[in-house]
Structure formats: structure tokens, C-alpha cells
Design an enzyme around this catalytic site. Structure first.
Site, short mmCIF file in Angstrom:
data_model
loop_
_atom_site.label_atom_id
_atom_site.label_comp_id
_atom_site.label_asym_id
_atom_site.label_seq_id
_atom_site.Cartn_x
_atom_site.Cartn_y
_atom_site.Cartn_z
N ASP A 377 0.86 -1.18 0.00
CA ASP A 377 0.00 0.00 0.00
C ASP A 377 0.90 1.24 0.00
OD1 ASP A 377 -1.81 2.03 0.46
OD2 ASP A 377 -3.07 0.81 1.76
N ASN A 385 -2.94 12.72 -4.95
CA ASN A 385 -4.18 12.93 -5.70
C ASN A 385 -4.80 14.28 -5.39
OD1 ASN A 385 -4.62 10.90 -7.51
ND2 ASN A 385 -5.79 9.61 -6.13
N HIS A 390 -5.49 14.03 -10.16
CA HIS A 390 -5.56 12.59 -10.45
C HIS A 390 -4.61 12.18 -11.57
CE1 HIS A 390 -8.88 11.57 -7.77
NE2 HIS A 390 -9.42 12.75 -8.09
N ASP A 394 -2.25 9.07 -11.24
CA ASP A 394 -2.19 7.95 -12.19
C ASP A 394 -0.76 7.72 -12.67
OD1 ASP A 394 -4.90 7.73 -11.90
OD2 ASP A 394 -5.42 8.68 -13.81
N ASP A 420 -4.42 2.39 -4.54
CA ASP A 420 -2.96 2.39 -4.39
C ASP A 420 -2.46 1.11 -3.76
OD1 ASP A 420 -4.12 2.82 -1.95
OD2 ASP A 420 -2.67 4.32 -1.27
#
Length: 780
Positions: A377, A385, A390, A394, A420
Site C-alpha cells: 500500500d 491525488n 488525479h 495515475d 494504491d
């Protein structure tokens, strides 16, 4: 026409046979008449009895034919008499049916009518001959005949003989004429038949030729103009004909394609050969998909089917259809890739991760070994973000995925679980070995540059590790264990590796829970979940029928199991809603067939789990049941535990409002076990409060529990709720509860749980074991 010609031929043959039979019969008749006249002439002069016998015997032939003819000329023909007459006339038994039929149906025809007339003309002469015979017999019997009488009779007999012979010859001539006409008719009909058959054969051959020409033209047009590839092959697989579509599919010129064989255009291994090395056409022509080679050597998938055409004069020919399905295969591969891969990072997705994990777990159980599953994680990804957008998030996920792929060995794999979160599988690695590898990943991760903008937090990750061994219960457990270890790493400060450690006893317990869960699933599928009912006594109103529905499970061996043996696993692994659905379905089906019981029923309590309350689809299921069974709705009371209601307060309120709007009631079960019980009561519009049995069971001995029960009862009464106490196991406790104002009592002191069938059928319902106390008579 063939049947008609056969019938005509048979009829003509029968007519010819009948003509022959009449000619033979006439010869018998003529011979019998001549023998009779000769024997009669001798008898006139000699008077000997043997001459008389010979005369009578000879006369039987023409007289038999005469009697047969007269039998047939009656208004109602006497077939038996006619048959006997023709037999006496010396005719062959095989010809008698022909004589009867031909005379009955053809005697008035022109070619037979003259012969019949001549035959009838002999009747008088024949009868005179019979009369002379009788007269001579009488004369000899009375003393003899004078010479003059004898001479006169002889002259008369000779005259009759001459006349009848002339008539017989005429009759014979008429029959011969008739036979000649039959032969001529036979010849004409035969000639016409041959002519008709020849004409039909010529016309049929011309039609067949035209049809074949037309069909061949259509076939050639369809062959060369078809949009799918078509091939004509010889027995050895050589291409004899090919249409333009086939040439376009394989990117050949059509003329060049004709110089090749099937083996030249198929990928090696696609040609099916028999033990002699020849093409096994029955198996080769089975419909399916084959790999073809284009002229440039590229691969083409073709849907293939064909048939073998065999003729006597020629070698077998094979016709095959080929349809280009390469695009379908490409689309299928693309769909399959999308179904198993994450579109953002290109890594495998959760579905494929679980499939590979299940495959690895199966291999480990069969062959042994140890692998490591890592749950990764990203730390502070939400800041990227929210702070950079975003698009930057990404980009970070894609870069991190590439980094993980580059950090693993051959045989390992990386997948994205979502958001994530990533999964990393280290093959043939123990937990300690995996920890060393992952600690190196964590250390070097901070040295890797991820281009995600200025001011972004430093990239780090938290990793949980669990061993994949034969002792692992299933894939869900592995994922849950790795997730728990990852959560522990985050709790410990992030940017670190945490290994999942669980004792052998805990693993065994988890495995047993998995088995219990599987048993519940199979019991639901096999209808082995049973409904029981436990009565709830209304203080002051013992005739009020009120009970709670409970669930039991029967094992495949027939052993009855209580909820304590399986409900923990059901609730822990999220199967509560499935069980609630099944129980409600069973309950509604049972009550629908017991209308008399429903009429007497006061209230029926049924439990609903916290998982079901939080799921909108379960509420839709319940409301649909209630809408279709409105008469049962006002008889039902749904029970939810206090902790379930408090932890899902909004969903609980939605569920309560929906079912109460349809006439049901609500009960808060196990009340008092929560930490904020009284504070939430006003937010939950329940109709019934069920005191947790932990307080009730020994309240006669524990003053604190007694005070808690009194407090809950008072609050329930103030909120106008029906208060019910559970676990009432003694008459003393029942007395105290009644004195406190508790309105409902449930427990072994009231009635033990019994099968629902016994509760709903009065004849099977046991006598209630009432508690000996005067408190029941009072009003709470």
C-alpha cells in the site's frame, strides 16, 4: 405410371389366361358331347347298362358347364353352384375363378358376347339329348325298343350330334377370335407402354440434364462469387479449385493458389494424418478453427468445415469452406486481457490475482513448498491525488507498477488490487526471505525518482507478508491475512514490512471456520437448515401466541447442530445475508400453508443480521416478500441486535422505517450489551426491547444485574416499548421479572425450542410448562 403399366400388364395376362381357360373348357364340352352321342347310339341298339353309364358320364361335362352358366346368370349369382358346375365340366381348378370372373363381368362385351350366344344355342339340343337318353332307358326297361323306333332315335341323335358339333365349332371360333383380340390388345398396349416409357425416359433425362446444368451453374456462381473462402481438393489434398475470396484471405493470386496443396497453406500440426501418412479426411473435415499461413508467412485463423463427395466413376473430391476469424481471435485476446489486467498500469487485476493464488495454493497442497504473498500500500497517496491531481496520481501508480515489475524475479508476479494497493507474489520464498527482499525494496524506493511534481511527498510504501503454505485455508484467508499485516505496518509508522504471524491453533480454528462456512452453504443448497420456535410468554395474557423463530442445521449424517456451532463463522465471513434470506423464505413458505395458525398467531419474531441491514438488496428482498404476503406482515416482528443497530444507525433506521410502513414490528435484541444503549433508543423507533440474557439469567443472585434489568424495563415503558426478558431459566427469576413490570418472558423456564411444524400444528404442540407463580395473573 409404372404401377399403372404393371396393373395393365397383369390384367392383360389374366385376360389371356381366361381366354385359354375358355378354349380348354370348350374342348372339354365338345369332347363330352361327342362321347355322349356315341355312347347313346350304342345304348339304343344294345341296351347295355355300361353304355348307359358311359352316356350319363359323358353328359355330365356339358351339363356341368350349363348349370354353372345358369348359376352365374341369376339376379343373385350363386358362386358356389357355378364353381361346382365348372368342376363337373372338367375345367382345371386353377381356371375356375378366371371363368367365373370373366363370365360375370365380360359376357356382355362385344368380343365375348357372340361366343356366349352360341353357347346358349346348344342348350336345347343338349337337353333333347338328355331326354332321348331317358326315353331309351325307359324303353329298354319295359321290354325293349322295336327296330323302327331304334332307327328313328338313331337318326334323331345323329342330327343333334351334327348340329351341336357345328355349334361347338362356331363357339370355338368365337373364342379364338376373342383370344386373338386379347393378343392384339396386349401387343398394342405393350407397344404403347414401351413408347410411353421411352418418351418419359427421354423427357426425364433431358430434365435431369437441365437441372444438373442449372445446379452446376449455380454452384459455380456461388463458388466463385462467395464472400467466404471455398476450396476444391483432391484426395491427396491438392488444391483443384479455389475462389477469389480464398485467394484474398491467404493473400495469393488465384492461379498461384491452384499449384499448392492443403499442407502448404496450413500451419504445421494442423493437418490430420492417418497411420499411412495420408490425410484422415473424416477427422480433418470436422468443423473447427485451423491456423493458415498467408503468402507473407503471417498467421490467419480460419473457421473450417467441409465434406467429401464420392462418385463411382471418379476419385473422391473434397469441398471446404474457410472463413477468416483472425479478427475474432484478436478481439477475444483483447477482451481476455482486459478481463484479467488493470487498464491503468497493465498489471493483472484482482480477479487474476485470486486465480493465480488459487492455482499456487493447489500446487502447494499437492507438491509442497512455500511462497510469499505481499500486500503493498502506497503511503500518503491521497496527498498526491488531492494536491497534484488525479493525472499525477495515475502517473505515480504507473511508475510504481513499472518499478515493482523490474524488482521481481522470473516466476514472480505483480498485480494491482485497486486504488494504491498492489499484490506481489514471490515464488519459492519463505516469509523471512521475502522480508529481506521487501526491506531492500522499501529502502531503494526512496532513492528512485518518480516524476510527479514539486512539493509532492516522498514515495514510500507499507508491506504486509504472509506465507502461502498447504496450511492456508483458502485464497480469501491469504488476502485477508496479507491485508492485516499491511495494516499493521501502517499502524507501526508506515514505510516498513510486517509479517503475518498466527499460531497453529489460530490457523486450525480458521480452517474449522472455513469448513463450518462450507457446511452452511451446502446445508442451504440441500435444504438442511431447519426452523425451530421458542414461545414468548405474555405476562397476564397466557393465551397470546407469541414466539421467536430460531435456526438449526442438520449435518449430512443427520446430527442436529445449534446456532452456536455455525453462526460465528457465518457472521465473521459475511454470509449472514444469505442465511437471513433462506430463513425468511422458509418461514414465509411455511406460514403460507398454515392459514389457521396464522389466524391464531399473535406475533412471530425473526432475527436479521447486521450484514443484512447494511445491504440495500436485502431490504428490497424483504419488502418484496411483504408486498406479496401482506396478511403475514402484521404478524411479523424483525429482531436486530442493539450493537448492529448502533454501528449502522442510518441503515438500521432505513430498514426499520421500511418494514414498519408495511405493518411489521421491530425489536432491539440483546439490549444492554452496547456501550451507548440508552442514548440511541430515541433514534430507533422500535416496538419491542429484549433485555440481554446476561443480565437476566442470575438476576436473583446479582443485585447489579437486577438493577440493570429494572432500569432497562423502566426506560422501555417510558418509551412505550414492549419489554421482553431472555434466558428466563427459573421460576424465581420469572416471578421477579413479572413484579418489575417485564411484559414478555422467554427461556427454558417458559418453553424449550421446538420444531416450527409442532408450533404451527395444535395437535403436535406440547403442553406448556408454566411457571408456578401467582404473578402471571396480575397485570404488569
Amino acid at each position: 405410371m409404372a404401377i399403372g403399366l404393371v396393373g395393365i400388364s397383369a390384367l392383360i395376362q389374366e385376360l389371356q389366361a381366361a381366354s385359354t381357360a375358355w378354349i380348354m373348357g370348350q374342348s372339354h364340352w365338345s369332347r363330352g358331347q361327342q362321347q355322349a352321342t356315341h355312347a347313346l347310339s350304342r345304348y339304343i341298339t344294345s341296351g347295355e347298362s355300361h353304355d348307359l353309364t358311359a352316356t350319363r358320364q359323358a353328359l355330365r361335362v356339358p351339363l356341368g358347364d350349363l348349370s354353372a352358366r345358369r348359376a352365374l346368370e341369376q339376379a343373385d349369382p350363386d358362386i358356389a353352384a357355378a364353381r361346382q358346375g365348372f368342376i363337373e365340366g372338367g375345367n382345371a381348378r386353377g381356371d375356375i375363378n378366371r371363368l367365373i370372373l370373366s363370365y360375370r363381368y365380360l359376357r356382355d362385351q362385344p368380343y365375348f358376347r357372340d361366343a356366349v350366344r352360341l353357347w346358349r344355342d346348344t342348350d336345347d339340343d343338349l337337353l333333347q339329348l338328355v331326354a332321348i337318353t331317358d326315353r331309351v332307358q325307359a324303353g329298354h326297361a319295359t321290354g325293349g325298343l322295336t327296330p323302327d323306333v331304334q332307327q328313328g332315335l338313331l337318326r334323331q341323335v345323329q342330327a343333334l350330334d351334327v348340329g351341336m358339333q357345328n355349334q361347338a365349332r362356331a363357339f370355338s371360333g368365337a373364342l379364338l377370335h376373342t383370344a386373338a383380340m386379347v393378343r392384339m390388345t396386349t401387343f398394342i398396349v405393350g407397344g404403347l407402354s414401351v413408347l410411353a416409357i421411352t418418351l418419359i425416359a427421354v423427357l426425364l433425362a433431358r430434365r435431369v440434364r437441365n437441372d444438373l446444368t442449372e445446379q452446376e451453374s449455380r454452384f459455380r456462381a456461388a463458388f466463385y462469387q462467395a464472400t467466404v473462402g471455398m476450396l476444391k481438393l483432391d484426395e491427396e489434398g491438392g488444391i483443384v479449385e479455389a475462389n477469389q475470396a480464398m485467394a484474398d484471405i491467404l493473400d495469393y493470386r488465384r492461379e498461384a493458389l491452384l499449384s499448392l496443396s492443403l499442407a502448404d497453406v496450413l500451419v504445421e500440426g494442423e493437418l490430420v494424418l492417418d497411420e499411412h501418412g495420408r490425410i484422415d479426411w473424416p477427422r480433418q473435415l470436422r468443423p473447427g478453427e485451423l491456423r493458415f499461413l498467408r503468402a507473407d508467412g503471417s498467421l490467419m485463423w480460419g473457421r473450417w468445415s467441409g465434406t467429401v463427395v464420392r462418385t463411382r466413376a471418379r476419385a473422391p473430391t473434397v469441398f471446404a469452406l474457410v472463413e477468416d476469424v483472425s479478427q475474432n481471435h484478436a478481439l477475444a485476446r483483447e477482451v481476455e486481457h482486459h478481463a484479467s489486467h488493470d487498464p491503468l498500469t497493465g498489471l493483472i487485476n484482482r480477479r487474476e490475482i485470486e486465480r493465480l493464488l488459487d492455482q499456487a495454493l493447489t500446487t502447494v497442497r499437492a507438491e509442497g513448498g512455500t511462497h510469499a504473498l505481499c500486500y503493498i500500500d502506497l503511503d500518503y497517496f491521497k496527498l498526491v491525488n488531492d494536491g497534484l491531481g488525479h493525472a499525477a496520481g495515475d502517473q505515480l501508480l504507473r511508475s510504481f507498477a513499472d518499478y515493482l515489475v523490474g524488482a521481481v524475479r522470473d516466476g514472480d508476479w505483480v498485480g494491482r488490487l485497486g486504488g494504491d494497493e498492489f499484490a506481489l507474489f514471490l515464488a519459492n520464498a519463505s516469509q523471512d526471505e521475502a522480508k529481506q527482499v521487501l526491506q531492500r525494496v522499501v529502502r531503494t524506493l526512496g532513492q528512485v525518482s518518480f516524476q510527479h511534481g514539486e512539493g509532492a511527498p516522498k514515495v514510500s510504501c507499507s508491506i504486509g507478508v504472509v506465507e502461502v503454505t498447504a496450511e492456508a485455508p483458502d485464497v480469501n484467508w491469504l488476502m485477508s491475512a496479507a491485508d492485516s499485516a499491511c495494516y499493521a505496518a501502517k499502524e507501526a509508522g508506515r514505510n516498513r514490512v510486517h509479517c503475518y504471524n498466527e499460531s497453529r491453533m489460530a490457523l486450525d480454528e480458521r480452517r474449522r471456520e472455513a469448513e463450518r462456512l462450507a457446511n452452511v452453504s451446502s446445508a442451504i443448497a440441500e435444504n438442511r437448515m431447519l426452523l425451530y420456535a421458542q414461545r414468548i410468554e405474555r405476562v397476564g395474557d397466557p393465551d397470546f401466541l407469541h414466539y421467536e423463530v430460531l435456526v438449526r442445521m442438520r449435518s449430512p449424517e443427520g446430527v442436529l447442530q445449534g446456532p452456536g456451532e455455525f453462526m460465528g463463522a457465518v457472521e465473521r465471513y459475511g454470509m449472514g445475508m444469505a442465511l437471513d434470506r433462506h430463513v425468511l423464505s422458509l418461514l414465509f413458505r411455511h406460514l403460507q400453508v398454515c392459514p389457521a395458525h396464522v389466524q391464531q398467531l399473535g406475533l412471530c419474531n425473526v432475527n436479521v443480521s447486521a450484514q443484512s441491514i447494511a445491504e440495500p438488496s436485502f431490504l428490497a428482498f424483504v419488502t418484496d416478500l411483504l408486498e406479496r404476503n401482506r396478511c403475514l406482515a402484521r404478524k411479523l416482528c424483525f429482531e436486530i441486535t442493539e450493537t448492529a443497530a448502533v454501528s449502522n444507525i442510518d441503515q438500521a433506521r432505513t430498514f426499520i422505517d421500511a418494514v414498519k410502513a408495511r405493518g411489521c414490528r421491530m425489536a432491539l435484541d440483546d439490549f444492554g450489551s452496547g456501550l451507548s444503549s440508552f442514548g440511541y433508543l430515541r433514534q430507533l423507533p422500535a416496538d419491542m426491547l429484549k433485555i440481554d440474557g446476561v443480565f437476566v439469567r442470575d438476576m436473583n443472585l446479582d443485585p447489579v444485574n437486577r438493577a440493570a434489568v429494572r432500569a432497562i424495563t423502566e426506560v422501555g415503558r417510558e418509551l412505550h416499548m414492549l419489554v421482553v426478558a431472555e434466558w428466563v431459566e427459573s421460576a424465581v427469576v420469572a416471578d421477579q421479572l413479572a413484579q418489575m413490570g417485564v411484559e414478555g418472558l422467554q427461556g427454558y423456564a417458559i418453553e424449550r425450542p421446538i420444531p416450527l411444524e409442532r408450533m404451527t400444528q395444535p395437535a403436535l404442540r406440547p403442553a406448556r410448562a408454566g411457571v408456578s407463580s401467582d404473578a402471571w395473573r396480575g397485570t404488569p
